[in-house]
Each structure stands twice: as structure tokens, then as C-alpha cells.
Motif scaffolding. Sequence first.
Motif, PDB file in Angstrom:
ATOM      1  N   ASN A  39       0.832  -1.199   0.000  1.00  0.00           N
ATOM      2  CA  ASN A  39       0.000   0.000   0.000  1.00  0.00           C
ATOM      3  C   ASN A  39       0.870   1.254   0.000  1.00  0.00           C
ATOM      4  O   ASN A  39       1.737   1.413   0.864  1.00  0.00           O
ATOM      5  N   MET A  40       0.672   2.123  -0.989  1.00  0.00           N
ATOM      6  CA  MET A  40       1.266   3.447  -1.043  1.00  0.00           C
ATOM      7  C   MET A  40       0.182   4.407  -1.493  1.00  0.00           C
ATOM      8  O   MET A  40      -0.674   4.035  -2.299  1.00  0.00           O
ATOM      9  N   ASN A  41       0.189   5.624  -0.970  1.00  0.00           N
ATOM     10  CA  ASN A  41      -0.833   6.574  -1.379  1.00  0.00           C
ATOM     11  C   ASN A  41      -0.291   7.994  -1.378  1.00  0.00           C
ATOM     12  O   ASN A  41       0.489   8.382  -0.508  1.00  0.00           O
ATOM     13  N   GLU A  42      -0.695   8.753  -2.387  1.00  0.00           N
ATOM     14  CA  GLU A  42      -0.244  10.137  -2.509  1.00  0.00           C
ATOM     15  C   GLU A  42      -0.929  10.998  -1.455  1.00  0.00           C
ATOM     16  O   GLU A  42      -2.150  10.940  -1.276  1.00  0.00           O
ATOM     17  N   ILE A  43      -0.113  11.835  -0.784  1.00  0.00           N
ATOM     18  CA  ILE A  43      -0.647  12.687   0.282  1.00  0.00           C
ATOM     19  C   ILE A  43      -0.413  14.167   0.011  1.00  0.00           C
ATOM     20  O   ILE A  43      -0.817  15.022   0.820  1.00  0.00           O
ATOM     21  N   GLY A  44       0.210  14.504  -1.099  1.00  0.00           N
ATOM     22  CA  GLY A  44       0.421  15.905  -1.429  1.00  0.00           C
ATOM     23  C   GLY A  44       1.211  16.053  -2.708  1.00  0.00           C
ATOM     24  O   GLY A  44       1.772  15.086  -3.238  1.00  0.00           O
ATOM     25  N   TYR A  45       1.270  17.301  -3.232  1.00  0.00           N
ATOM     26  CA  TYR A  45       2.068  17.573  -4.429  1.00  0.00           C
ATOM     27  C   TYR A  45       2.248  19.075  -4.598  1.00  0.00           C
ATOM     28  O   TYR A  45       1.533  19.886  -3.997  1.00  0.00           O
ATOM     29  N   PHE A  46       3.238  19.431  -5.408  1.00  0.00           N
ATOM     30  CA  PHE A  46       3.408  20.812  -5.860  1.00  0.00           C
ATOM     31  C   PHE A  46       3.890  20.726  -7.295  1.00  0.00           C
ATOM     32  O   PHE A  46       4.956  20.176  -7.580  1.00  0.00           O
ATOM     33  N   ASP A  47       3.100  21.288  -8.217  1.00  0.00           N
ATOM     34  CA  ASP A  47       3.313  21.104  -9.643  1.00  0.00           C
ATOM     35  C   ASP A  47       3.901  22.370 -10.265  1.00  0.00           C
ATOM     36  O   ASP A  47       3.213  23.386 -10.387  1.00  0.00           O
ATOM     37  N   THR A  48       5.181  22.318 -10.655  1.00  0.00           N
ATOM     38  CA  THR A  48       5.847  23.482 -11.227  1.00  0.00           C
ATOM     39  C   THR A  48       5.554  23.666 -12.711  1.00  0.00           C
ATOM     40  O   THR A  48       6.016  24.637 -13.321  1.00  0.00           O
ATOM     41  N   TYR A  49       4.812  22.747 -13.311  1.00  0.00           N
ATOM     42  CA  TYR A  49       4.476  22.838 -14.736  1.00  0.00           C
ATOM     43  C   TYR A  49       2.962  22.693 -14.888  1.00  0.00           C
ATOM     44  O   TYR A  49       2.444  21.590 -15.085  1.00  0.00           O
ATOM     45  N   PRO A  50       2.225  23.797 -14.773  1.00  0.00           N
ATOM     46  CA  PRO A  50       0.759  23.713 -14.747  1.00  0.00           C
ATOM     47  C   PRO A  50       0.116  23.290 -16.057  1.00  0.00           C
ATOM     48  O   PRO A  50      -1.068  22.916 -16.064  1.00  0.00           O
ATOM     49  N   ALA A  51       0.844  23.341 -17.173  1.00  0.00           N
ATOM     50  CA  ALA A  51       0.220  23.137 -18.484  1.00  0.00           C
ATOM     51  C   ALA A  51      -0.459  21.783 -18.620  1.00  0.00           C
ATOM     52  O   ALA A  51      -1.552  21.673 -19.178  1.00  0.00           O
ATOM     53  N   ASN A  52       0.197  20.719 -18.118  1.00  0.00           N
ATOM     54  CA  ASN A  52      -0.398  19.387 -18.213  1.00  0.00           C
ATOM     55  C   ASN A  52       0.349  18.436 -17.298  1.00  0.00           C
ATOM     56  O   ASN A  52       1.368  18.795 -16.703  1.00  0.00           O
ATOM     57  N   ASN A  53      -0.175  17.214 -17.201  1.00  0.00           N
ATOM     58  CA  ASN A  53       0.477  16.131 -16.451  1.00  0.00           C
ATOM     59  C   ASN A  53       0.779  14.958 -17.373  1.00  0.00           C
ATOM     60  O   ASN A  53       0.706  13.794 -16.968  1.00  0.00           O
ATOM     61  N   ASN A  54       1.136  15.265 -18.596  1.00  0.00           N
ATOM     62  CA  ASN A  54       1.376  14.228 -19.585  1.00  0.00           C
ATOM     63  C   ASN A  54       2.740  13.570 -19.401  1.00  0.00           C
ATOM     64  O   ASN A  54       3.598  14.073 -18.679  1.00  0.00           O
ATOM     65  N   ALA A  55       2.936  12.460 -20.097  1.00  0.00           N
ATOM     66  CA  ALA A  55       4.226  11.766 -20.067  1.00  0.00           C
ATOM     67  C   ALA A  55       5.181  12.477 -21.015  1.00  0.00           C
ATOM     68  O   ALA A  55       5.223  12.209 -22.212  1.00  0.00           O
ATOM     69  N   ASN A  56       5.942  13.438 -20.462  1.00  0.00           N
ATOM     70  CA  ASN A  56       6.907  14.195 -21.257  1.00  0.00           C
ATOM     71  C   ASN A  56       8.058  14.624 -20.355  1.00  0.00           C
ATOM     72  O   ASN A  56       8.151  14.179 -19.209  1.00  0.00           O
ATOM     73  N   TYR A  57       8.944  15.477 -20.877  1.00  0.00           N
ATOM     74  CA  TYR A  57      10.137  15.869 -20.130  1.00  0.00           C
ATOM     75  C   TYR A  57      10.114  17.348 -19.754  1.00  0.00           C
ATOM     76  O   TYR A  57      11.151  17.971 -19.578  1.00  0.00           O
ATOM     77  N   ARG A  58       8.934  17.898 -19.611  1.00  0.00           N
ATOM     78  CA  ARG A  58       8.785  19.266 -19.129  1.00  0.00           C
ATOM     79  C   ARG A  58       8.633  19.238 -17.610  1.00  0.00           C
ATOM     80  O   ARG A  58       8.134  18.290 -17.025  1.00  0.00           O
ATOM     81  N   GLY A  59       9.095  20.311 -16.920  1.00  0.00           N
ATOM     82  CA  GLY A  59       8.786  20.420 -15.498  1.00  0.00           C
ATOM     83  C   GLY A  59       9.922  20.058 -14.563  1.00  0.00           C
ATOM     84  O   GLY A  59      11.048  20.524 -14.719  1.00  0.00           O
ATOM     85  N   SER A  60       9.637  19.212 -13.581  1.00  0.00           N
ATOM     86  CA  SER A  60      10.517  18.989 -12.424  1.00  0.00           C
ATOM     87  C   SER A  60      11.458  17.801 -12.639  1.00  0.00           C
ATOM     88  O   SER A  60      11.020  16.675 -12.803  1.00  0.00           O
ATOM     89  N   TRP A  61      12.753  18.087 -12.564  1.00  0.00           N
ATOM     90  CA  TRP A  61      13.799  17.079 -12.743  1.00  0.00           C
ATOM     91  C   TRP A  61      14.145  16.422 -11.414  1.00  0.00           C
ATOM     92  O   TRP A  61      14.331  15.222 -11.317  1.00  0.00           O
ATOM     93  N   ASN A  62      14.268  17.249 -10.348  1.00  0.00           N
ATOM     94  CA  ASN A  62      14.742  16.718  -9.075  1.00  0.00           C
ATOM     95  C   ASN A  62      14.042  17.416  -7.919  1.00  0.00           C
ATOM     96  O   ASN A  62      13.503  18.522  -8.046  1.00  0.00           O
ATOM     97  N   VAL A  63      14.062  16.740  -6.782  1.00  0.00           N
ATOM     98  CA  VAL A  63      13.538  17.296  -5.534  1.00  0.00           C
ATOM     99  C   VAL A  63      14.539  16.965  -4.437  1.00  0.00           C
ATOM    100  O   VAL A  63      15.112  15.875  -4.413  1.00  0.00           O
ATOM    101  N   TYR A  64      14.798  17.941  -3.537  1.00  0.00           N
ATOM    102  CA  TYR A  64      15.712  17.717  -2.410  1.00  0.00           C
ATOM    103  C   TYR A  64      14.931  17.950  -1.122  1.00  0.00           C
ATOM    104  O   TYR A  64      14.646  19.100  -0.750  1.00  0.00           O
TER     105      TYR A  64
END
Length: 468
Positions: free
Chosen positions: A338-363
Motif C-alpha cells: 500500500n502506497m498513497n499520494e498525500i500531497g504535491y506541488f506542480d511546477t508545470y501547470p500546463a499538463n500532467n502528460n508523459a513528457n520531459y517538461r517540469g521537475s527534474w529533481n527534488v531535495y
Amino acid sequence: MKKITFLLGLLITSPFFAQTPCSGGTANGFPCEGYDLQSKFVLAEMGASDGNDSWGWTDPDDGTEYALVGLDNGTAFINISDPINPIYLGKLPTHTNPSIWRDIKVYNNHAFIVSEANGHGLQVFDLTRLRNVASPPETFTEDAHLGVFGSAHNIAINEDSGYAYVVGTDEANGGPLFINIQNPLSPFMIGDYDGSGYTHDAQIIIYDGPDSDYTGKEIFFGSNANEVVIVDVTDKLNPQLISTITYGNTSYTHQGWLTEDRNYLLVGDEIDEQDFGFNTRTIVFDVSDLDNPSFHFDYFSNIASTDHNGYVVGNTFYLASYSGGMRVINISDIANQNMNEIGYFDTYPANNNANYRGSWNVYPFFVSGNIVISGEGGFTLVKESNLGINDNENFNFSMAPNPATENITITSKVAPIQSIEIYSVLGQKVMDKVVPQNVTQTINISTLKTGMYLVTINKNTTLRLVVN
């Protein structure tokens, strides 16, 4: 890996991004849930056209936090001691040519930087120089350089051994190069491993998990494009392959991170969402027996974005998911699939498609609770909504002092304290205490090196600690 890049024209003036709470599902135009926008620099403000990796450094002298952000033309250094008004201190230019690929890790108050730019090698930068920057932004110079290899995709560091593992190079068939960095300004290569071919990313630990056969050994977990490899690298001149892991619907085995109990490895396959059409997938392997690892289950997100780099802090998995931004996933019940998403912050509002735009890394390892997101959107700093100034206090536990040198005292507000475990930011367990079931417990930490640590209480709560 980033197969395609979309270069943005440099902005003459950048938009103003103020501290903004996540309200009604957005923060200053960015989709969010549970995470507030602290501050942001777009790429143009750092004189760059593209962004990539990131890491962090906490000054052991005073606890000041710095973000280290990879750019196409160098590495940016940002003082985030005031997270609402961060200071862009300047940039260390690339050693040779610009490249969309750059990777940064930290050891002993030094940054170690590689790039896929031809002839780049390993840059070393003394981070203590950031304490006194007279007129930011400055153009910095490297303090040391190692040129035994040219281009490299990535670098991983085991802080407990003082070795850097440079991977995806033009040497050793792309396998890891073993670099001794115990004296940061005099790095040298001592060996390599080319037995499993190209390695894209890796995590290396002094093993402290459930497989007693390997206790105390230095173990390399590599993501090798079409499989995961587990290698004993204790003897740098004679590394030994322990096992490999394959899985269904393989496209590109990109990056993985261990849970803190070492029972599971969470792996991202970067291209599977595009190739097979399913939502963001994290593949979970049971690695409690290093000789016989096994597939545990697939976790699928509720969006289709391409996953990139992910890290575990306590019972939380922070995943940079390109167009989907940072996704925050609860893994406390991972044993029961069991895993479940509990939050997010989306730096690329245009879409959530499978592409290479947006967030590369998180620290996600800063003691303050501030989280760096990097990539095409530049530098973004976020924090969990309603998190206090000092996240060493939560609903159940408090810890003081912090920063600390000799002792810390942990106080429970509800249940008795049963166990206390302390980990380095790279997941290496450095202390394990089974304690009397009291509501207050004092721990001597004088044996710990200066730096940032994660303190896990009763197996279910993790607090951040700075040791001076």
C-alpha cells in the motif's frame, strides 16, 4: 536521463513569485495540495536556458541552508536561510561546454559536480566560501578538478566511506568509477566496475539492513538502464556482483532509493509511461535478501507524468515527476503493498502528460522542512502547509536543542518512546537505540560528524537534526 529538451527564450524580466499558501488547489498559479510556495527563481534570473539536478548543503557552523541547483551552463548557489527572500549568491560555470545534464552531490562541506559536457570531469567546490559573498551574484571558480574521465551522467556519494561513484562516464563501459574524496581537494580514482555495463544512477550505503551476510559491507544499488544491479564494492579493486533484478514492461531503469529499514528499493523507469501508456509507475522490490531480491508490487499514480528522481525520508517518498511536479507519497504500509499520494506541488501547470517538461529533481532533506524543486522551471522552494518554523515539533514528539553538539532530548506528547534511529541524509543508519519506554529520552550524539541527520522515533516519525 532527459531525451528531449525545450529551450525557453530568456526573459527580460522575470515574474514575481511571492510566498503563497496552497489554497483552493493552487499557489500563485501552481497546482498544489498540502505544500505552500516559499519562493522561486526562474532560469533567466540565474542566467541559464535550462535546469536539471539539485542538492543541498547545511552549514555545520550555524545551520544556514543552501540550495545547489544544476543549470545548463553551471551550478547555482542559493542562500535559503530566509526562505521567503532567498539570495542567489552566484554560479560556478561549467568546466567546458554547456549541457542539459549536470549532477551535484555534497561531502565534507564540498560540492562535487559532473556533466555530460565533453571533457568536463569532476569539479570540486568549497561550500564554506558561500559564507562570505560580498556582492552577489558572483562568478565562482572551482577549487579542484579531476580529469581522469570526461563526460559523466551522474555522481553518487557514500558519505560514510568518503567515496564518490561517478556513473555513465566515457570509461569502464559506463559503469561506476570509484573516486576517493576523503580529502575533497585531492580526489583520485582507485578502481571501477564494468561487469554490468552502463549505470545511470545509484545509491551506495554501508549495509545495515536485514541481510546479515552483508552487514558492514559497502553495497552499491545501481539503476542500469534495463535492470537493477546490487554489487559489493567494499574492495574497490575487486568489486563483486551480488545479484541483478529485472521486471516486466521495462523501458529505462532510471533511479532507485532504499527505504530506511533497507527492506525495499523504490525504482523509477523513466520511459515506461510513454512506451506502455499507464500512469506514473514506481516499481517496488523486496531487497531484504540481497542474494535473492524479488518484485514486490507496482505503485501507480493518478496522473500520467514521467517519473524522474525520488528519495525516501522516514515514511515519505518524494518524487520529482516532470510535468506532474513533486509528488509526495506515504509508504508507511509498503510491506502490505500500500502506497498513497498525500500531497504535491506542480511546477508545470500546463499538463500532467508523459513528457520531459517540469521537475527534474527534488531535495527533501533540509532540517527546516523547506524542499527544493529544480528543472525546467528553475529553482522552486516549497514547504508543507501549516508546518511550523521548527518542524522538530509535531503532534506527537519534540526534539531539542537543534542544532546540537553533545545531546538531544526527545519528548513524547502521547505514547512512550520505544526506539530512536538516526540516519544520514543518504539513508545510512548511524545510531540505533532501543530505549526504556519513557516519555522523555536524552541521546548522546557527540560521536556524530557535523552535518544533517534524520531522527526516526518509534519507526513512524522522522525529525531533522543538525549536528554542529
